[in-house]
Design an enzyme around this catalytic site. Structure first.
Site, short mmCIF file in Angstrom:
data_model
loop_
_atom_site.label_atom_id
_atom_site.label_comp_id
_atom_site.label_asym_id
_atom_site.label_seq_id
_atom_site.Cartn_x
_atom_site.Cartn_y
_atom_site.Cartn_z
N LYS A 1 -34.45 20.84 1.52
CA LYS A 1 -35.21 21.74 0.65
C LYS A 1 -36.52 21.08 0.18
O LYS A 1 -37.58 21.71 0.16
CB LYS A 1 -34.35 22.13 -0.56
N SER B 1 -33.00 22.96 -6.82
CA SER B 1 -33.69 22.15 -5.81
C SER B 1 -33.74 20.74 -6.38
O SER B 1 -34.69 20.38 -7.07
CB SER B 1 -35.11 22.67 -5.55
N LYS C 1 -42.42 18.94 -8.58
CA LYS C 1 -41.15 18.19 -8.57
C LYS C 1 -40.61 18.06 -7.14
O LYS C 1 -40.16 17.00 -6.71
CB LYS C 1 -40.17 18.90 -9.51
P1 NDP Z 1 -37.00 28.72 -14.29
O1 NDP Z 1 -37.92 27.76 -14.93
O2 NDP Z 1 -37.38 30.15 -14.20
O3 NDP Z 1 -35.56 28.70 -15.05
C1 NDP Z 1 -34.95 27.50 -15.34
C2 NDP Z 1 -33.56 27.72 -15.92
O4 NDP Z 1 -33.04 26.47 -16.35
C3 NDP Z 1 -33.53 28.63 -17.13
O5 NDP Z 1 -32.29 29.29 -17.18
C4 NDP Z 1 -33.66 27.64 -18.28
O6 NDP Z 1 -33.13 28.11 -19.49
C5 NDP Z 1 -32.80 26.52 -17.76
N1 NDP Z 1 -33.16 25.23 -18.36
C6 NDP Z 1 -34.36 24.63 -18.36
N2 NDP Z 1 -34.29 23.44 -18.99
C7 NDP Z 1 -33.01 23.32 -19.41
C8 NDP Z 1 -32.32 22.31 -20.14
N3 NDP Z 1 -32.93 21.19 -20.54
N4 NDP Z 1 -31.02 22.52 -20.42
C9 NDP Z 1 -30.40 23.64 -20.01
N5 NDP Z 1 -30.99 24.63 -19.31
C10 NDP Z 1 -32.28 24.45 -19.02
O7 NDP Z 1 -36.65 28.12 -12.87
P2 NDP Z 1 -36.27 28.90 -11.51
O8 NDP Z 1 -35.14 29.82 -11.78
O9 NDP Z 1 -37.50 29.39 -10.87
O10 NDP Z 1 -35.77 27.65 -10.64
C11 NDP Z 1 -34.46 27.08 -10.73
C12 NDP Z 1 -34.30 26.12 -9.55
O11 NDP Z 1 -34.41 26.87 -8.33
C13 NDP Z 1 -35.39 25.03 -9.49
O12 NDP Z 1 -34.84 23.83 -9.04
C14 NDP Z 1 -36.40 25.60 -8.49
O13 NDP Z 1 -37.15 24.57 -7.87
C15 NDP Z 1 -35.47 26.34 -7.53
N6 NDP Z 1 -36.09 27.43 -6.77
C16 NDP Z 1 -36.85 28.40 -7.39
C17 NDP Z 1 -37.43 29.42 -6.63
C18 NDP Z 1 -38.27 30.52 -7.24
O14 NDP Z 1 -38.87 31.31 -6.48
N7 NDP Z 1 -38.36 30.64 -8.58
C19 NDP Z 1 -37.26 29.47 -5.18
C20 NDP Z 1 -36.37 28.48 -4.64
C21 NDP Z 1 -35.84 27.49 -5.41
P3 NDP Z 1 -34.02 28.94 -20.56
O15 NDP Z 1 -33.80 30.39 -20.21
O16 NDP Z 1 -33.44 28.58 -21.86
O17 NDP Z 1 -35.45 28.50 -20.40
#
Ligand code: NDP
Length: 295
Positions: free
Chosen positions: A170, A95, A239
């Site tokens: 979104k 997002s 965010k």
């Molecule tokens: P999470 O916080 O659960 O996961 C984030 C992911 O990004 C992890 O794989 C993490 O790796 C990785 N990450 C974080 N920082 C870095 C970095 N600096 N470099 C590389 N990788 C990184 O987030 P979500 O999965 O919940 O969300 C992902 C996206 O989807 C967001 O934009 C969110 O707004 C959107 N979204 C989420 C929903 C939900 O219900 N959760 C619904 C709809 C949209 P690591 O495993 O190492 O921490």
């Protein structure tokens, strides 16, 4: 088809699990153990670097917290851009931010790589069920290429306009969720303090014109039960509201309601921390009002 998937977080992992059933999938995750576990469980390959995940992939998908992480993973000798091949398609399911997406699209176009923004809605349960709504920004041809890949986890896949249009849609959707979450929390806290049974108040609301996704789903599942599962971080919703506020500003539309919701969410984020779930903003409202909305 060879697909690279970057970001096995709360929503990325179940999305990638669907892709593993129909594509030759290579995953990369910052915390490497998550990628190796995922690969073993779903019959995918785990890449050592983002570059490796992009090499030879026809499609690369990112699902990261913000556009900032997407941009920074493109950089450097082990970055995605170094591995992406001419003719590949980059799908950003983060997002993200419309302006950042336009910048990324231009950057990738110089290497002959197409880009679409394709954020999702429907939560972790929707990702697990493969019923997400996907909001796509990009040109017609790239949308047509992305659609069959997105259908692995998406049910409604909508092309909204040029690059950035999916992210704008979104952000606005989630801003409405945020406004509603705060408003429903405040209203229920007041009703319960005034002596109305919480469950009755929610049932009446859901049989009346004030009902919403928050009152019909989030409140019964999380607030009334006192269960506070962590599926979508409050920090990510904060965010999203920031992106929506700047989108309204750029469009020349005044948004005092979103401004205030954004300020309240940022305060809640500062108080509850980076791992709290978005629904926990109601917990904060309860705490401040000295009441619990249970029943
Ligand atoms: P999470 O916080 O659960 O996961 C984030 C992911 O990004 C992890 O794989 C993490 O790796 C990785 N990450 C974080 N920082 C870095 C970095 N600096 N470099 C590389 N990788 C990184 O987030 P979500 O999965 O919940 O969300 C992902 C996206 O989807 C967001 O934009 C969110 O707004 C959107 N979204 C989420 C929903 C939900 O219900 N959760 C619904 C709809 C949209 P690591 O495993 O190492 O921490």
């Amino acid at each position: 088809m060879r697909v690279g998937f970057i970001g096995l977080g709360a929503i990325g992992a179940p999305m990638a699990a669907h892709l593993a059933k129909q594509e030759s999938l290579t995953v990369w995750n910052r915390t490497g153990a998550r990628a190796t576990e995922f690969a073993a469980l779903h019959g995918a390959h785990a890449a050592a670097t983002p570059r490796q995940a992009a090499t030879e992939a026809e499609v690369v998908i990112t699902c990261l917290p913000t556009s900032r992480e997407v941009e920074s993973l493109l950089d450097g000798p082990d970055g995605l851009e170094a591995g992406l091949e001419r003719g590949a398609l980059f799908i950003d399911c983060t997002s993200g931010d419309p302006g950042a997406s336009r910048r990324i699209a231009q950057r990738l176009a110089r290497r002959g790589v197409a880009f679409v923004d394709a954020p999702v809605s429907g939560g972790v349960s929707g990702a697990e069920a493969g019923t997400l709504t996907v909001m796509v920004g990009g040109d017609e041809e790239s949308f047509a290429r992305a659609r069959p890949v997105l259908s692995a986890f998406g049910k409604r896949i909508e092309h909204l306009g040029p690059v950035g249009a999916g992210h704008a849609m979104k952000a606005v959707n989630n801003a409405l969720l945020a406004v509603n979450l705060i408003a429903v929390g405040e209203a229920l806290a007041a009703l319960v303090k005034a002596g109305v049974l919480a469950r009755t108040a929610v049932e009446v609301l859901n049989a009346s014109s004030g009902r919403s996704f928050v009152s019909e789903t989030l409140v019964p599942e999380r607030v009334l039960t006192g269960r506070w599962p962590r599926t979508f971080r409050l920090a990510l919703l904060d965010k999203d509201v920031r992106i929506a506020r700047s989108f309204l500003k750029d469009a020349g539309v005044e948004g005092p309601v979103l401004e205030l919701a954004g300020q309240l969410l940022s305060q809640a984020r500062a108080e509850l921390g980076e791992t709290a779930d978005h629904a926990e903003v109601i917990r904060l409202i309860e705490r401040r009002a000295g009441v619990e909305i249970r029943g």
